[in-house]
Design an enzyme around this catalytic site. Structure first.
Site, PDB file in Angstrom:
ATOM      1  N   ARG A 275     -11.860  14.996   7.695  1.00 10.16           N
ATOM      2  CA  ARG A 275     -12.318  15.949   6.732  1.00 10.16           C
ATOM      3  C   ARG A 275     -13.392  16.191   6.620  1.00 10.16           C
ATOM      4  O   ARG A 275     -14.305  15.670   7.370  1.00 10.16           O
ATOM      5  CB  ARG A 275     -12.516  14.223   5.409  1.00 10.16           C
ATOM      6  CG  ARG A 275     -11.449  14.405   3.987  1.00 10.16           C
ATOM      7  CD  ARG A 275     -11.091  13.171   3.677  1.00 10.16           C
ATOM      8  NE  ARG A 275     -10.338  12.374   3.243  1.00 10.16           N
ATOM      9  CZ  ARG A 275     -10.107  10.925   3.615  1.00 10.16           C
ATOM     10  NH1 ARG A 275     -10.879  10.511   3.303  1.00 10.16           N
ATOM     11  NH2 ARG A 275      -9.009  10.573   3.397  1.00 10.16           N
TER      12      ARG A 275
ATOM     13  N   GLU B  73      -8.638  -5.265   5.377  1.00  7.67           N
ATOM     14  CA  GLU B  73      -7.956  -4.998   4.021  1.00  7.67           C
ATOM     15  C   GLU B  73      -6.638  -5.856   3.037  1.00  7.67           C
ATOM     16  O   GLU B  73      -6.417  -6.193   1.815  1.00  7.67           O
ATOM     17  CB  GLU B  73      -7.824  -3.275   3.553  1.00  7.67           C
ATOM     18  CG  GLU B  73      -9.262  -2.821   4.384  1.00  7.67           C
ATOM     19  CD  GLU B  73      -9.225  -1.478   3.805  1.00  7.67           C
ATOM     20  OE1 GLU B  73      -8.675  -0.655   4.837  1.00  7.67           O
ATOM     21  OE2 GLU B  73      -9.371  -0.071   2.913  1.00  7.67           O
TER      22      GLU B  73
ATOM     23  N   ASN C   5       1.235  -1.003  -0.159  1.00  7.76           N
ATOM     24  CA  ASN C   5      -0.235   0.070  -0.360  1.00  7.76           C
ATOM     25  C   ASN C   5       1.415   1.499   0.057  1.00  7.76           C
ATOM     26  O   ASN C   5       1.485   1.613   1.088  1.00  7.76           O
ATOM     27  CB  ASN C   5      -0.743  -0.141   1.353  1.00  7.76           C
ATOM     28  CG  ASN C   5      -1.743   0.836   1.453  1.00  7.76           C
ATOM     29  OD1 ASN C   5      -1.513   2.037   0.353  1.00  7.76           O
ATOM     30  ND2 ASN C   5      -2.720   1.056   2.002  1.00  7.76           N
TER      31      ASN C   5
ATOM     32  N   HIS D 249     -12.766   2.824  -0.218  1.00  9.53           N
ATOM     33  CA  HIS D 249     -13.523   2.335   0.144  1.00  9.53           C
ATOM     34  C   HIS D 249     -13.752   0.291   0.238  1.00  9.53           C
ATOM     35  O   HIS D 249     -14.133  -0.041   1.224  1.00  9.53           O
ATOM     36  CB  HIS D 249     -14.162   2.839   2.160  1.00  9.53           C
ATOM     37  CG  HIS D 249     -13.296   2.997   3.070  1.00  9.53           C
ATOM     38  ND1 HIS D 249     -14.303   4.486   3.408  1.00  9.53           N
ATOM     39  CD2 HIS D 249     -11.749   3.570   3.115  1.00  9.53           C
ATOM     40  CE1 HIS D 249     -13.453   4.518   4.072  1.00  9.53           C
ATOM     41  NE2 HIS D 249     -11.260   4.473   3.743  1.00  9.53           N
TER      42      HIS D 249
ATOM     43  N   ARG E 104      -2.260  -1.786  -3.500  1.00 11.40           N
ATOM     44  CA  ARG E 104      -3.754  -1.504  -2.796  1.00 11.40           C
ATOM     45  C   ARG E 104      -3.305   0.121  -4.148  1.00 11.40           C
ATOM     46  O   ARG E 104      -2.220   0.721  -4.039  1.00 11.40           O
ATOM     47  CB  ARG E 104      -3.960  -0.446  -1.891  1.00 11.40           C
ATOM     48  CG  ARG E 104      -5.038   0.068  -1.716  1.00 11.40           C
ATOM     49  CD  ARG E 104      -4.882   0.412  -0.120  1.00 11.40           C
ATOM     50  NE  ARG E 104      -6.033   0.996  -0.444  1.00 11.40           N
ATOM     51  CZ  ARG E 104      -6.418   2.022   0.279  1.00 11.40           C
ATOM     52  NH1 ARG E 104      -5.873   2.719   1.154  1.00 11.40           N
ATOM     53  NH2 ARG E 104      -7.186   2.693   0.782  1.00 11.40           N
TER      54      ARG E 104
END
Ligand SMILES: Nc1ncnc2c1ncn2[C@@H]1O[C@H](COP(=O)(O)OP(=O)(O)O)[C@@H](O)[C@H]1O
Ligand SMILES: Nc1ncnc2c1ncn2[C@@H]1O[C@H](COP(=O)(O)OP(=O)(O)O)[C@@H](O)[C@H]1O
Lengths: 404, 404
Positions: free
Chosen positions: A242, A385, A8, A181, A92
């Site tokens: 965010r 993940e 990742n 996601h 990823r």
């Protein structure tokens, strides 16, 4: 044994995990960061205990140098990559646009396409491409597979992904809802079926992935039909830093009245927003601690977070025509009984009833937290993940290299 | 007889309606437009038939001249304002900020405050102030009352009105959700209680005001607890020419990649968005006609409209903890069985069941369109913002001038 290395990659760091695919367990993991800075840093966990950890500080000039540091850590501290029979590397990638709807074996052309998608993911895809190039140079003899955060949302109907703006402009600048996601929403919604021992095709599930980034997803029979993030990961829920949803005209207002430019406005919403803006801290644990200690500002911030989340639960309940399961996952979702209770409070009329004792019980396992009487089953399922990327990587190479 | 004149003023036009408050019926109505242009236009309806209508084309230099034109039309075509015993003028004002939570008798100071709120409503408040000044000069002997589109939403909890952005900046530039269409949401949610002969305090109602502008409102016991428009009327549902919700980062993307400036982006979302962008036409009747004629583009646009609306219904169902009533109002809501059916399709699991025959029946009256078995009662109730403004105007002067 056969193992997959999951990578990742960001623009100045990458994380990795080596997974044994026979047992689906982690063999090792690590992190290389501050790439390109005067002094970089690496951490390697050769096993599960603290004694298995090794760290280094040294200049790491680029991602290729970073992979050399990683390879050295494997050879020095184990496990030996040869023993682990590394059969593939899974990467990823955040943004697959409407080009990559499936995990895809990486070729030079795929690299170029991922790079091209930087136009709509300028913060994410460039780092992924750097990581992919360096990893392919470092492991030239195994296939590399890109797994996209957006791919699971390929099934969104146009009614869900279309913004009500000029269609030519939207096409030209690739403006639509992509959703993110996806790897986690897919993993968790499938894990629900396994956990409940029910056919995936029969389940209507609302997945709430609540980490630093956060998104909700309506999954109908294994297919994503709506999700809260948009063209970028900014839209939707209140997150660590965010803002999530906001009247777009606020941007025009602040541009005109406060004289803020695009970079400042982007910063305001993407990096200085969310719980950081409301509670002075983007880390949910700290916000909860402050609220428990009686800080009304932290409590007010949590109330905004809950309100937004509850609205999306209702929205997806309607889009699905009723839900069988609501499932919490990721850092906040897995660990915060306060958030789970707060966001589903008052929904008994919709058949959603949390059991306080089950909700409060500490566990690292998949578990039910609703009452037995609750029409909608509420679950906590830890996401993974990396494992999902490894699984998709393996499935992809089994398809493309059937001889393996 | 006692009558109230209701004025709805923009920067280059105003509409008016004279209402008999004893019977709550319209006595006359009209429109003065193209103020400041070389040739202006006025239309006066002295009664309900076409024969009662008179029109003029003439230069109308400013709002004061416009009111002179209106007064002349009343004296020439009737009804005579003296006979009508004009007791007050009620003005619609879009933005009351967090200063005006109630209808307010207009003084010089109130005028200045409304003008000051132009900062957050640059498209709306300046025109209202022009109209108010001219109307007060034209009718100096009756009280004038300002009725605010935002006032009904004063009851929103902070969790609903707070955006997750920097708090100091938000306070300084007055950035929060205000909500609009409040006069209509109030009128209709109260009309629901009357129509069903149930106490307002007991009702959980979702009001869908669908006109050229459109907003949804969650009303709990007569109090607005959430609404889809935001700091401005841009946020929320898909509208005639407004995009409604969109990832705010789309603005940054188009600024950077398409080189669009703030005025162009504002235009894109506020005036070239919505059904106009998706179907080439902002008028819902035309979009429906095209879809019925088999145009797939029009159908796709409707699907986006329905999807957004259904999401808000679900969201407010959750915020209310279940709903007793869903009510459609305004041009689209009152007249479009297609939109009503499309946006509530598939919600039977939530106890929402439209009766197709009742839904299709043409009527100008308040009516039930759900089945008798439907747990949630679905209604159509014609809104009447002018009457609501007149009522609030009367109530205000009765409070402030009890001698009247
Ligand atoms: N026990 C806990 N209670 C509340 N929040 C927690 C807890 N443990 C972790 N978190 C929160 O989870 C978030 C990180 O989630 P994670 O899924 O790791 O994030 P990312 O999106 O970066 O993958 C942080 O805000 C952290 O505070
Ligand atoms: N029979 C109808 N079917 C569908 N839409 C209709 C019908 N009659 C009116 N409308 C729509 O209502 C909208 C205008 O609503 P209205 O409440 O008058 O708007 P405003 O927001 O300007 O007050 C227009 O889009 C118009 O096409």
């Amino acid at each position: 044994m056969s193992a997959v290395l999951v990578v990742n990659s960001g623009s100045s760091s990458f994380k990795y995990q080596l997974i044994d695919m026979d047992t689906e367990t982690e063999l090792a993991s690590g992190l290389v960061e501050r790439i390109g800075e005067p002094v970089g840093h690496s951490r390697h966990n050769a096993g599960p205990t603290k004694a298995d950890r090794s760290e280094r500080d040294l200049p790491i000039v680029d991602h290729t140098a970073g992979f050399a540091v990683m390879i050295e850590a494997f050879s020095q501290h184990g496990p030996q990559l040869s023993d682990a029979s590394l059969i593939a590397v899974g990467h990823r990638v955040v943004q697959g646009g409407n080009r990559f709807f499936e995990p895809t074996e990486i070729t030079h052309l795929v690299e170029l396409n991922i790079e091209d998608l930087s136009e709509i993911a300028p913060l994410h895809n460039p780092g992924a491409v750097q990581g992919i190039r360096a990893a392919r140079a470092s492991f030239p003899n195994v296939p590399h597979v890109a797994v996209f955060d957006t791919a699971f949302h390929q099934t969104l109907p146009p009614a869900a992904y279309t913004y009500a703006i000029d269609k030519d402009l939207a096409t030209r600048y690739r403006v639509r809802k992509y959703g993110f996601h996806g790897t986690s929403h897919k993993f968790v919604s499938e894990a629900v079926a396994t956990f409940l021992d029910r056919p995936l095709a029969d389940l209507k599930t609302i997945v709430l992935h609540l980490g630093n980034g956060a998104s909700a997803c309506a999954v109908d029979g294994g297919r994503s039909i709506d999700t809260s993030m948009g063209m970028t990961p900014l839209q939707g829920l209140v997150m660590g830093t965010r803002s999530g949803d906001i009247d777009p005209a606020v941007i025009f207002h602040l541009r005109r009245r406060a004289g803020m430019n695009t970079a400042e406005l982007d910063d305001l919403l993407n990096r200085r927003g969310g719980m950081l803006a409301l509670a002075g801290n983007g880390d949910m644990r700290d916000v909860e601690d402050a609220s428990i200690a009686g800080d009304p500002v932290a409590q007010a911030a949590l109330d905004v977070y809950f309100h937004r989340l509850k609205g999306y639960v209702g929205s997806y309940y309607a889009q699905l025509g009723g839900a069988d399961v609501i499932v919490f996952t990721a850092g906040v979702g897995e660990n915060s009984p306060i958030v789970r209770a707060g966001s589903l409070a008052g929904l008994e009329g919709m058949g959603i009833e949390i059991d306080p004792v089950r909700n409060e019980a500490k566990s690292r396992k998949s578990r039910v937290i609703s009452t037995d009487a609750s029409k909608v089953t509420v679950l906590v399922i830890p996401t993974n993940e990396e494992l999902e990327i490894a699984r998709q990587t393996l499935a992809t190479i089994n398809r493309t290299h059937p001889s393996n």
